[in-house]
Design an enzyme around this catalytic site. Structure first.
Site, mmCIF file in Angstrom:
data_model
loop_
_atom_site.group_PDB
_atom_site.id
_atom_site.type_symbol
_atom_site.label_atom_id
_atom_site.label_comp_id
_atom_site.label_asym_id
_atom_site.label_seq_id
_atom_site.Cartn_x
_atom_site.Cartn_y
_atom_site.Cartn_z
ATOM 1 N N LYS A 93 0.865 -1.194 0.000
ATOM 2 C CA LYS A 93 0.000 0.000 0.000
ATOM 3 C C LYS A 93 0.891 1.230 0.000
ATOM 4 O O LYS A 93 1.790 1.349 0.846
ATOM 5 C CB LYS A 93 -0.887 0.029 1.241
ATOM 6 C CG LYS A 93 -2.119 -0.832 1.122
ATOM 7 C CD LYS A 93 -3.057 -0.542 2.283
ATOM 8 C CE LYS A 93 -4.291 -1.409 2.219
ATOM 9 N NZ LYS A 93 -5.166 -1.207 3.392
ATOM 10 N N GLU A 108 0.315 -1.194 16.832
ATOM 11 C CA GLU A 108 0.043 -2.003 15.618
ATOM 12 C C GLU A 108 0.365 -3.477 15.890
ATOM 13 O O GLU A 108 -0.270 -4.366 15.342
ATOM 14 C CB GLU A 108 0.848 -1.501 14.413
ATOM 15 C CG GLU A 108 0.377 -0.183 13.824
ATOM 16 C CD GLU A 108 -0.792 -0.307 12.823
ATOM 17 O OE1 GLU A 108 -1.335 -1.402 12.621
ATOM 18 O OE2 GLU A 108 -1.167 0.741 12.257
ATOM 19 N N LYS A 112 1.049 -10.339 8.675
ATOM 20 C CA LYS A 112 0.826 -9.402 7.560
ATOM 21 C C LYS A 112 1.084 -10.093 6.223
ATOM 22 O O LYS A 112 0.317 -9.944 5.269
ATOM 23 C CB LYS A 112 1.728 -8.182 7.739
ATOM 24 C CG LYS A 112 1.573 -7.146 6.653
ATOM 25 C CD LYS A 112 0.685 -5.999 7.038
ATOM 26 C CE LYS A 112 0.243 -5.188 5.830
ATOM 27 N NZ LYS A 112 0.398 -3.784 5.964
ATOM 28 N N GLU A 131 -7.397 -6.025 -0.821
ATOM 29 C CA GLU A 131 -8.364 -5.748 0.240
ATOM 30 C C GLU A 131 -9.813 -5.972 -0.192
ATOM 31 O O GLU A 131 -10.712 -5.185 0.106
ATOM 32 C CB GLU A 131 -8.177 -4.306 0.755
ATOM 33 C CG GLU A 131 -8.634 -4.142 2.194
ATOM 34 C CD GLU A 131 -8.289 -2.783 2.767
ATOM 35 O OE1 GLU A 131 -7.088 -2.466 2.843
ATOM 36 O OE2 GLU A 131 -9.213 -2.051 3.132
ATOM 37 N N ASN A 146 -7.314 -3.407 9.086
ATOM 38 C CA ASN A 146 -7.784 -2.054 9.393
ATOM 39 C C ASN A 146 -8.426 -1.974 10.776
ATOM 40 O O ASN A 146 -9.077 -0.975 11.103
ATOM 41 C CB ASN A 146 -8.788 -1.595 8.331
ATOM 42 C CG ASN A 146 -8.121 -1.432 6.991
ATOM 43 O OD1 ASN A 146 -6.969 -1.002 6.912
ATOM 44 N ND2 ASN A 146 -8.817 -1.797 5.927
ATOM 45 N N HIS A 160 -8.630 1.237 12.658
ATOM 46 C CA HIS A 160 -8.174 2.301 11.757
ATOM 47 C C HIS A 160 -9.285 3.250 11.322
ATOM 48 O O HIS A 160 -9.012 4.398 10.987
ATOM 49 C CB HIS A 160 -7.504 1.712 10.512
ATOM 50 C CG HIS A 160 -6.101 1.222 10.775
ATOM 51 N ND1 HIS A 160 -5.803 0.278 11.733
ATOM 52 C CD2 HIS A 160 -4.909 1.562 10.218
ATOM 53 C CE1 HIS A 160 -4.500 0.048 11.733
ATOM 54 N NE2 HIS A 160 -3.932 0.824 10.828
HETATM 55 N N1 GLY Z 1 -2.125 -1.142 6.982
HETATM 56 C C1 GLY Z 1 -3.161 -1.984 6.540
HETATM 57 C C2 GLY Z 1 -2.824 -2.742 5.310
HETATM 58 O O1 GLY Z 1 -1.683 -2.750 4.876
HETATM 59 O O2 GLY Z 1 -3.696 -3.321 4.736
#
Ligand code: GLY
Length: 362
Positions: free
Chosen positions: A139, A181, A223, A233, A241, A244
């Protein structure tokens, strides 16, 4: 320490987590690459130039500096960097090295995504927040006045090099912001990581080397797994998120100046914890444990003057709002989340107000 792999439909790249990871930078630069452009801030360069110089050896490079701060993560900064690249003779064979925190990664990645319609980028994150989240997953983007990251592109890096040693120079506030995070990763997908963060906060805050490596590696593992399953996404990636949606509203409401991103996410996690309880998704005891764990990593700057109404009003311009529907990631239990939309506004208002009152009382 481990190397994780992100595998999307078109790309496959390593995320190295190891002390001295920067040492392998040259090996990730393709033989055909032309000029190298390091996108960074003066602060990061003052601290870590020697590491970068030694990683690149005799290889020539240009350093492109941009002014730090979330409020400067704007299209104007990307344009200024692109202009400098042209003046310095960049072409389609050039390569960007995004070197710094989440803002360097987002801006450097976005620059690479759109410069001459796309050149490669290697991400070398130097803050905890960027190491465990922003630098992995492709992203990239910049903020608009109306909201955070409202312009951008998915642009996967050639590699991500994460060296926990660089964190020793990180200001404590930035380190703590990154820890929120990490806590998020525990809440959404790893009860073990959550327990480690909840039970060993003193060691985590003291930067115990073994624990720091462990929590980074587990966050990156999560991640990499989530992005590999859902790069754009469309579904699963939305769980990243967590906290977020309200966090972004808070950042925008405070003009990106008052809070670090991780701090805003911590506030958002508190609010969605309450929302999960109010909507009957999560038990009160789990919400308490999550909020206690957030508190263990320090309180946030004062939010005096911020109202639940002003934050709720901003939710419509979050990019996760689709056709007027705000989506929330809610914890069902620690380590498991669901995505919900269509939640009554009065409940969102109430949950946000509860989080604001808790902070005011702290
Ligand atoms: N920071 C959230 C993502 O990378 O999807």
């Amino acid at each position: 320490m481990p190397t994780f792999v992100v595998e999307t439909p078109r790309e496959r790249y390593p995320v190295e987590v190891s002390r001295g990871a920067l040492g392998s930078l040259a090996a990730h630069i393709p033989a055909r690459a032309g000029k190298l452009f390091i996108v960074t801030t003066q602060d990061v360069w003052n601290l870590h130039a020697a590491r970068m110089q030694s990683a690149l050896g005799s290889r020539a490079f240009e350093v492109l500096l941009f002014p730090g701060g979330e409020e400067r993560k704007r299209m104007a900064s990307v344009e200024a960097l692109a202009d400098q690249m042209v003046q310095l003779g960049a072409d389609r064979s050039s390569l960007v090295i995004a070197f710094g925190g989440g803002i360097a990664g987002d801006l450097g990645g976005f620059l690479a995504a759109i410069f001459m319609r796309g050149i490669p980028v290697i991400q070398v994150p130097t803050t905890l927040l960027a190491q465990v989240d922003a630098a992995v997953g492709g992203k990239t983007g910049a903020n608009l006045v109306g909201g955070k990251n409202l312009i951008g592109a998915f642009h996967q890096p050639l590699a991500v090099l994460i060296d926990p040693d660089v964190l020793t120079t990180l200001p404590p506030r930035e380190y703590r912001a990154g820890l929120f995070e990490v806590l998020k990763c525990g809440v959404i997908r790893s009860p073990g990581l959550f327990e480690r963060m909840a039970n060993d906060s003193a060691k985590v805050l003291a930067m115990d080397p073994a624990i720091v490596e462990e929590i980074i590696a587990e966050s990156v593992r999560i991640k990499a797994e989530v992005v590999s399953a859902d790069e754009k996404e469309g579904g699963l990636r939305r769980i990243l998120n967590y906290g977020h949606t309200i966090g972004h509203a808070l950042e925008a409401e405070t003009q990106y100046k008052h809070l670090l991103h991780g701090e805003a996410v911590a506030f958002g996690m508190r609010a969605v914890g309450h929302l999960a309880q109010l909507t009957g998704v999560c038990e009160a005891a789990d919400v308490r444990r999550m909020n206690d764990a957030i508190s263990a990593y320090g309180e946030l700057p004062s939010l005096a003057g911020i109202t639940a109404g002003s934050l709720v009003a901003r939710l419509g311009s979050d990019k996760k709002t689709i056709q007027g529907k705000v989506h929330f990631v809610l914890a069902e239990s620690i380590g498991s989340v669901v995505v919900r939309s269509g939640i009554e506004e009065r409940l969102i208002h109430e949950a946000t107000g509860m989080a604001l009152r808790e902070l005011a009382a702290a």
